[in-house]
Motif scaffolding. Structure first.
Motif, PDB file in Angstrom:
ATOM      1  N   LEU A 163       7.033  -1.972  -7.150  1.00 53.51           N
ATOM      2  CA  LEU A 163       7.801  -3.030  -7.813  1.00 53.51           C
ATOM      3  C   LEU A 163       9.285  -2.925  -7.491  1.00 53.51           C
ATOM      4  O   LEU A 163       9.970  -3.947  -7.364  1.00 53.51           O
ATOM      5  CB  LEU A 163       7.546  -3.003  -9.314  1.00 53.51           C
ATOM      6  CG  LEU A 163       6.105  -3.342  -9.711  1.00 53.51           C
ATOM      7  CD1 LEU A 163       5.898  -3.171 -11.209  1.00 53.51           C
ATOM      8  CD2 LEU A 163       5.715  -4.735  -9.263  1.00 53.51           C
ATOM      9  N   LYS A 164       9.798  -1.718  -7.341  1.00 50.11           N
ATOM     10  CA  LYS A 164      11.193  -1.558  -6.924  1.00 50.11           C
ATOM     11  C   LYS A 164      11.403  -2.183  -5.551  1.00 50.11           C
ATOM     12  O   LYS A 164      12.383  -2.888  -5.328  1.00 50.11           O
ATOM     13  CB  LYS A 164      11.571  -0.074  -6.884  1.00 50.11           C
ATOM     14  CG  LYS A 164      11.884   0.550  -8.216  1.00 50.11           C
ATOM     15  CD  LYS A 164      12.221   2.018  -8.018  1.00 50.11           C
ATOM     16  CE  LYS A 164      12.868   2.624  -9.214  1.00 50.11           C
ATOM     17  NZ  LYS A 164      14.200   2.124  -9.513  1.00 50.11           N
ATOM     18  N   LEU A 165      10.493  -1.922  -4.654  1.00 48.79           N
ATOM     19  CA  LEU A 165      10.596  -2.477  -3.307  1.00 48.79           C
ATOM     20  C   LEU A 165      10.541  -4.005  -3.339  1.00 48.79           C
ATOM     21  O   LEU A 165      11.278  -4.678  -2.631  1.00 48.79           O
ATOM     22  CB  LEU A 165       9.458  -1.922  -2.438  1.00 48.79           C
ATOM     23  CG  LEU A 165       9.487  -2.254  -0.965  1.00 48.79           C
ATOM     24  CD1 LEU A 165      10.772  -1.768  -0.312  1.00 48.79           C
ATOM     25  CD2 LEU A 165       8.289  -1.629  -0.275  1.00 48.79           C
ATOM     26  N   ALA A 166       9.702  -4.541  -4.199  1.00 51.85           N
ATOM     27  CA  ALA A 166       9.522  -5.989  -4.268  1.00 51.85           C
ATOM     28  C   ALA A 166      10.659  -6.702  -4.999  1.00 51.85           C
ATOM     29  O   ALA A 166      11.061  -7.785  -4.591  1.00 51.85           O
ATOM     30  CB  ALA A 166       8.190  -6.311  -4.946  1.00 51.85           C
ATOM     31  N   TYR A 167      11.189  -6.096  -6.056  1.00 55.73           N
ATOM     32  CA  TYR A 167      12.092  -6.837  -6.929  1.00 55.73           C
ATOM     33  C   TYR A 167      13.513  -6.295  -7.068  1.00 55.73           C
ATOM     34  O   TYR A 167      14.405  -7.018  -7.484  1.00 55.73           O
ATOM     35  CB  TYR A 167      11.499  -6.927  -8.337  1.00 55.73           C
ATOM     36  CG  TYR A 167      10.254  -7.748  -8.409  1.00 55.73           C
ATOM     37  CD1 TYR A 167      10.248  -9.091  -8.054  1.00 55.73           C
ATOM     38  CD2 TYR A 167       9.058  -7.179  -8.826  1.00 55.73           C
ATOM     39  CE1 TYR A 167       9.094  -9.851  -8.122  1.00 55.73           C
ATOM     40  CE2 TYR A 167       7.894  -7.934  -8.901  1.00 55.73           C
ATOM     41  CZ  TYR A 167       7.927  -9.261  -8.553  1.00 55.73           C
ATOM     42  OH  TYR A 167       6.782 -10.004  -8.617  1.00 55.73           O
ATOM     43  N   GLU A 168      13.722  -5.033  -6.779  1.00 56.67           N
ATOM     44  CA  GLU A 168      15.039  -4.462  -7.017  1.00 56.67           C
ATOM     45  C   GLU A 168      16.004  -4.897  -5.924  1.00 56.67           C
ATOM     46  O   GLU A 168      15.694  -4.801  -4.736  1.00 56.67           O
ATOM     47  CB  GLU A 168      14.934  -2.935  -7.050  1.00 56.67           C
ATOM     48  CG  GLU A 168      16.119  -2.276  -7.708  1.00 56.67           C
ATOM     49  CD  GLU A 168      15.860  -0.805  -7.961  1.00 56.67           C
ATOM     50  OE1 GLU A 168      15.399  -0.480  -9.061  1.00 56.67           O
ATOM     51  OE2 GLU A 168      16.092  -0.006  -7.030  1.00 56.67           O
ATOM     52  N   THR A 169      17.144  -5.400  -6.329  1.00 51.52           N
ATOM     53  CA  THR A 169      18.151  -5.841  -5.370  1.00 51.52           C
ATOM     54  C   THR A 169      19.415  -5.020  -5.557  1.00 51.52           C
ATOM     55  O   THR A 169      19.714  -4.544  -6.659  1.00 51.52           O
ATOM     56  CB  THR A 169      18.480  -7.335  -5.552  1.00 51.52           C
ATOM     57  OG1 THR A 169      18.907  -7.560  -6.894  1.00 51.52           O
ATOM     58  CG2 THR A 169      17.274  -8.204  -5.244  1.00 51.52           C
ATOM     59  N   GLU A 170      20.148  -4.876  -4.476  1.00 56.42           N
ATOM     60  CA  GLU A 170      21.370  -4.097  -4.527  1.00 56.42           C
ATOM     61  C   GLU A 170      22.380  -4.769  -5.449  1.00 56.42           C
ATOM     62  O   GLU A 170      22.533  -5.992  -5.456  1.00 56.42           O
ATOM     63  CB  GLU A 170      21.945  -3.992  -3.116  1.00 56.42           C
ATOM     64  CG  GLU A 170      22.902  -2.848  -2.981  1.00 56.42           C
ATOM     65  CD  GLU A 170      23.207  -2.548  -1.534  1.00 56.42           C
ATOM     66  OE1 GLU A 170      24.379  -2.286  -1.256  1.00 56.42           O
ATOM     67  OE2 GLU A 170      22.286  -2.592  -0.702  1.00 56.42           O
TER      68      GLU A 170
END
Length: 109
Positions: free
Chosen positions: A13-20
């Protein structure tokens, strides 16, 4: 096992949704939904391999989309690892593919 599965879901989910520049996704984030340690603990105690594969698969599908699908360099390896997890037929066989997924996702992040 529950922590390992939760970590695979969280990294997906971090890979899919987390943005810088935005708040990081944490274990207690509502986005985790049904992918927390308690849910995985229940599925593990029940021996519900199909349920575990379904929940992890849902998260991995999102991660695959984030890396460009199975036709991308990162996606090919992630897709292969996801297939390895989906091909497991016993609860005992789940550990090794989950460790590989966790390691791969951690490296990608």
């Amino acid at each position: 096992m529950e922590l390992l599965l939760e970590t695979v879901a969280l990294y997906s989910l971090k890979l899919a949704y987390e943005t810088e520049g935005h708040s990081p996704i944490l274990r207690d984030d509502p986005l985790m939904g049904g992918c927390d340690r308690e849910i995985f603990g229940l599925l593990v105690r029940r021996g519900d391999l199909v349920g575990i594969q379904r929940e992890i698969g849902r998260c991995l599908d999102l991660a695959l989309g984030a890396v460009g699908g199975v036709d991308s360099v990162l996606g090919r390896e992630l897709g292969r690892l996801a297939q390895d997890l989906a091909a497991v037929h016993t609860m005992d066989g789940l550990y090794a593919p989950a460790v590989m997924l966790r390691s791969y996702l951690r490296d990608v992040l």
